[in-house]
Design a protein around this motif. Structure first.
Motif, PDB file in Angstrom:
ATOM      1  N   LEU A  48       0.828  -1.209   0.000  1.00  0.00           N
ATOM      2  CA  LEU A  48       0.000   0.000   0.000  1.00  0.00           C
ATOM      3  C   LEU A  48       0.862   1.260   0.000  1.00  0.00           C
ATOM      4  O   LEU A  48       1.944   1.284   0.582  1.00  0.00           O
ATOM      5  N   LYS A  49       0.352   2.300  -0.648  1.00  0.00           N
ATOM      6  CA  LYS A  49       0.987   3.614  -0.576  1.00  0.00           C
ATOM      7  C   LYS A  49       0.636   4.245   0.770  1.00  0.00           C
ATOM      8  O   LYS A  49      -0.517   4.176   1.200  1.00  0.00           O
ATOM      9  N   GLY A  50       1.595   4.878   1.400  1.00  0.00           N
ATOM     10  CA  GLY A  50       1.303   5.553   2.657  1.00  0.00           C
ATOM     11  C   GLY A  50       2.532   5.640   3.542  1.00  0.00           C
ATOM     12  O   GLY A  50       3.518   4.914   3.340  1.00  0.00           O
ATOM     13  N   TYR A  51       2.461   6.537   4.507  1.00  0.00           N
ATOM     14  CA  TYR A  51       3.547   6.698   5.480  1.00  0.00           C
ATOM     15  C   TYR A  51       2.938   6.855   6.874  1.00  0.00           C
ATOM     16  O   TYR A  51       1.820   7.362   7.023  1.00  0.00           O
ATOM     17  N   TYR A  52       3.695   6.422   7.880  1.00  0.00           N
ATOM     18  CA  TYR A  52       3.262   6.528   9.282  1.00  0.00           C
ATOM     19  C   TYR A  52       4.428   7.110  10.075  1.00  0.00           C
ATOM     20  O   TYR A  52       5.502   6.526  10.113  1.00  0.00           O
ATOM     21  N   ILE A  53       4.197   8.267  10.701  1.00  0.00           N
ATOM     22  CA  ILE A  53       5.282   9.093  11.214  1.00  0.00           C
ATOM     23  C   ILE A  53       5.107   9.373  12.710  1.00  0.00           C
ATOM     24  O   ILE A  53       4.019   9.790  13.138  1.00  0.00           O
ATOM     25  N   PRO A  54       6.166   9.186  13.529  1.00  0.00           N
ATOM     26  CA  PRO A  54       6.093   9.584  14.937  1.00  0.00           C
ATOM     27  C   PRO A  54       6.275  11.091  15.080  1.00  0.00           C
ATOM     28  O   PRO A  54       7.143  11.681  14.436  1.00  0.00           O
ATOM     29  N   MET A  55       5.445  11.724  15.923  1.00  0.00           N
ATOM     30  CA  MET A  55       5.501  13.177  16.098  1.00  0.00           C
ATOM     31  C   MET A  55       5.487  13.544  17.580  1.00  0.00           C
ATOM     32  O   MET A  55       4.544  13.185  18.299  1.00  0.00           O
ATOM     33  N   ASN A  56       6.534  14.220  18.020  1.00  0.00           N
ATOM     34  CA  ASN A  56       6.622  14.681  19.405  1.00  0.00           C
ATOM     35  C   ASN A  56       5.943  16.041  19.495  1.00  0.00           C
ATOM     36  O   ASN A  56       6.454  17.036  18.977  1.00  0.00           O
ATOM     37  N   VAL A  57       4.772  16.077  20.124  1.00  0.00           N
ATOM     38  CA  VAL A  57       3.967  17.310  20.177  1.00  0.00           C
ATOM     39  C   VAL A  57       3.619  17.610  21.633  1.00  0.00           C
ATOM     40  O   VAL A  57       3.114  16.748  22.349  1.00  0.00           O
ATOM     41  N   SER A  58       3.870  18.831  22.059  1.00  0.00           N
ATOM     42  CA  SER A  58       3.548  19.231  23.433  1.00  0.00           C
ATOM     43  C   SER A  58       2.052  19.486  23.565  1.00  0.00           C
ATOM     44  O   SER A  58       1.346  19.699  22.573  1.00  0.00           O
ATOM     45  N   ALA A  59       1.568  19.498  24.809  1.00  0.00           N
ATOM     46  CA  ALA A  59       0.149  19.750  25.072  1.00  0.00           C
ATOM     47  C   ALA A  59      -0.274  21.118  24.539  1.00  0.00           C
ATOM     48  O   ALA A  59      -1.378  21.281  24.003  1.00  0.00           O
ATOM     49  N   ASP A  60       0.606  22.101  24.666  1.00  0.00           N
ATOM     50  CA  ASP A  60       0.286  23.464  24.220  1.00  0.00           C
ATOM     51  C   ASP A  60       0.040  23.541  22.710  1.00  0.00           C
ATOM     52  O   ASP A  60      -0.751  24.357  22.240  1.00  0.00           O
ATOM     53  N   ASN A  61       0.724  22.690  21.955  1.00  0.00           N
ATOM     54  CA  ASN A  61       0.626  22.738  20.494  1.00  0.00           C
ATOM     55  C   ASN A  61      -0.345  21.719  19.900  1.00  0.00           C
ATOM     56  O   ASN A  61      -0.567  21.704  18.688  1.00  0.00           O
ATOM     57  N   LEU A  62      -0.921  20.877  20.761  1.00  0.00           N
ATOM     58  CA  LEU A  62      -1.704  19.746  20.268  1.00  0.00           C
ATOM     59  C   LEU A  62      -2.868  20.189  19.376  1.00  0.00           C
ATOM     60  O   LEU A  62      -3.056  19.657  18.271  1.00  0.00           O
ATOM     61  N   GLY A  63      -3.653  21.156  19.833  1.00  0.00           N
ATOM     62  CA  GLY A  63      -4.812  21.592  19.067  1.00  0.00           C
ATOM     63  C   GLY A  63      -4.434  22.143  17.696  1.00  0.00           C
ATOM     64  O   GLY A  63      -5.036  21.787  16.679  1.00  0.00           O
ATOM     65  N   ALA A  64      -3.416  22.986  17.674  1.00  0.00           N
ATOM     66  CA  ALA A  64      -2.977  23.594  16.411  1.00  0.00           C
ATOM     67  C   ALA A  64      -2.460  22.542  15.442  1.00  0.00           C
ATOM     68  O   ALA A  64      -2.746  22.590  14.239  1.00  0.00           O
ATOM     69  N   VAL A  65      -1.711  21.566  15.963  1.00  0.00           N
ATOM     70  CA  VAL A  65      -1.160  20.507  15.111  1.00  0.00           C
ATOM     71  C   VAL A  65      -2.290  19.660  14.517  1.00  0.00           C
ATOM     72  O   VAL A  65      -2.293  19.361  13.316  1.00  0.00           O
ATOM     73  N   LEU A  66      -3.274  19.290  15.346  1.00  0.00           N
ATOM     74  CA  LEU A  66      -4.369  18.446  14.858  1.00  0.00           C
ATOM     75  C   LEU A  66      -5.196  19.147  13.780  1.00  0.00           C
ATOM     76  O   LEU A  66      -5.697  18.508  12.853  1.00  0.00           O
ATOM     77  N   ARG A  67      -5.331  20.469  13.869  1.00  0.00           N
ATOM     78  CA  ARG A  67      -6.087  21.209  12.852  1.00  0.00           C
ATOM     79  C   ARG A  67      -5.275  21.389  11.563  1.00  0.00           C
ATOM     80  O   ARG A  67      -5.847  21.555  10.483  1.00  0.00           O
ATOM     81  N   THR A  68      -3.944  21.317  11.697  1.00  0.00           N
ATOM     82  CA  THR A  68      -3.084  21.542  10.535  1.00  0.00           C
ATOM     83  C   THR A  68      -2.820  20.264   9.746  1.00  0.00           C
ATOM     84  O   THR A  68      -2.740  20.293   8.509  1.00  0.00           O
ATOM     85  N   LEU A  69      -2.703  19.138  10.425  1.00  0.00           N
ATOM     86  CA  LEU A  69      -2.297  17.887   9.773  1.00  0.00           C
ATOM     87  C   LEU A  69      -3.157  17.499   8.565  1.00  0.00           C
ATOM     88  O   LEU A  69      -2.607  17.087   7.534  1.00  0.00           O
TER      89      LEU A  69
END
Length: 277
Positions: A34-55
């Motif tokens: 299958l085509k695709g990638y799975y990536i580990p991401m170190n995200v702080s609590a402060d940035n969690l909301g912004a990251v989830l809306r951007t991904l």
């Protein structure tokens, strides 16, 4: 398939370097072609909301969520499944095409599938289950055991008030024991589960007396580093059936992978080997 349509997924937590999820998903993507990638991401609590809306804007179709964000993501999601609400935590997010974030919890599913896939089998109706710990993992395990039909949960936690709170929430099929009585409750149990981090590499050992374990009981530890914890070693010596914690990690990954990449993977010996690399 052009690059911009390749689905991306990953796991978010902090710290994250220890996660075995990338090895598991990469193994499935490769073996299933299958085509695709799975990536580990170190995200702080402060940035969690912004990251989830951007991904989603970057091509992500979903992510796994691990410690310490499993509870917080419930407030950030647009839709939450009943089981994630009951458990009070989510470990799997799906980014929908309409822009909404859908939160689910597959930890309990993974836990039960791991028990059921053991060579000797597992029957919920065999008798009470003794559960050590009253944290987030315990909530997922208790909900799954009750749903599977275990007649009674015997629960013990180092801080009794947390166990009492779970008993109030989950109802009459839970019976709480003081931590000093945790060893005694195993005498009544057909299933024994350690949901604490005691016995994990770098943590304190599990110091609960184990002489009450019943021969033929199914004993499992959600810790998988080390694979053979002291609890499982002693249980083996006492004639119990033991199930290590790695299978729970493997099985909980299946529903998310299927939603993100469109095919349902199998948990087999090659998957276990990939996770342990």
């Amino acid at each position: 398939m052009s690059d911009h349509t390749i689905p991306l997924a990953g796991v978010i937590g902090t710290p994250i370097a220890h996660s075995r999820s990338p090895q598991i998903h990469r193994h499935w993507l490769t073996t299933m072609g299958l085509k695709g990638y799975y990536i580990p991401m170190n995200v702080s609590a402060d940035n969690l909301g912004a990251v989830l809306r951007t991904l989603p804007k970057a091509g992500f179709v979903g992510v796994n969520i691990t410690i310490p964000h499993k509870e917080k993501v419930l407030d950030l999601a647009d839709l939450v499944t009943d089981r994630a609400t009951l458990i009070g935590a989510a470990n799997t997010l799906i980014f929908r095409k309409d822009g909404k974030i859908h939160a689910d919890n597959t930890d309990g599913y993974g836990f039960i599938k791991n028990l059921q896939s053991a060579p000797h089998g597992w029957q919920a109706s065999a008798g009470p289950a003794a559960v050590l710990g009253a944290g987030g993992a315990s909530r997922a395990v208790i909900a799954a055991l009750l749903d599977a039909g275990v007649p009674e949960i015997l629960l013990s936690n180092r801080t009794r008030v947390r166990a009492d709170a779970l008993a109030q929430e989950f109802g009459k099929r839970l019976r709480v024991f003081d931590w000093v009585q945790a060893g005694n409750m195993m005498e009544y149990a057909a299933t024994v589960v350690n949901t604490t981090s005691l016995g994990m590499v770098g943590n304190q050992p599990l110091r609960v007396p184990l002489d009450g374990l019943q021969k033929g009981a199914v004993v499992t530890d959600i810790v998988y580093a080390p694979l053979r914890t002291k609890l499982l070693e002693v249980a083996d010596q006492m004639g119990c059936h033991t199930v290590d914690g790695l299978g729970m990690l493997l099985h909980q990954a299946v529903p998310g992978f299927e939603r993100w990449f469109g095919q349902r993977p199998e948990v087999d010996s090659a998957t276990r080997a990939a996770a342990l690399r």
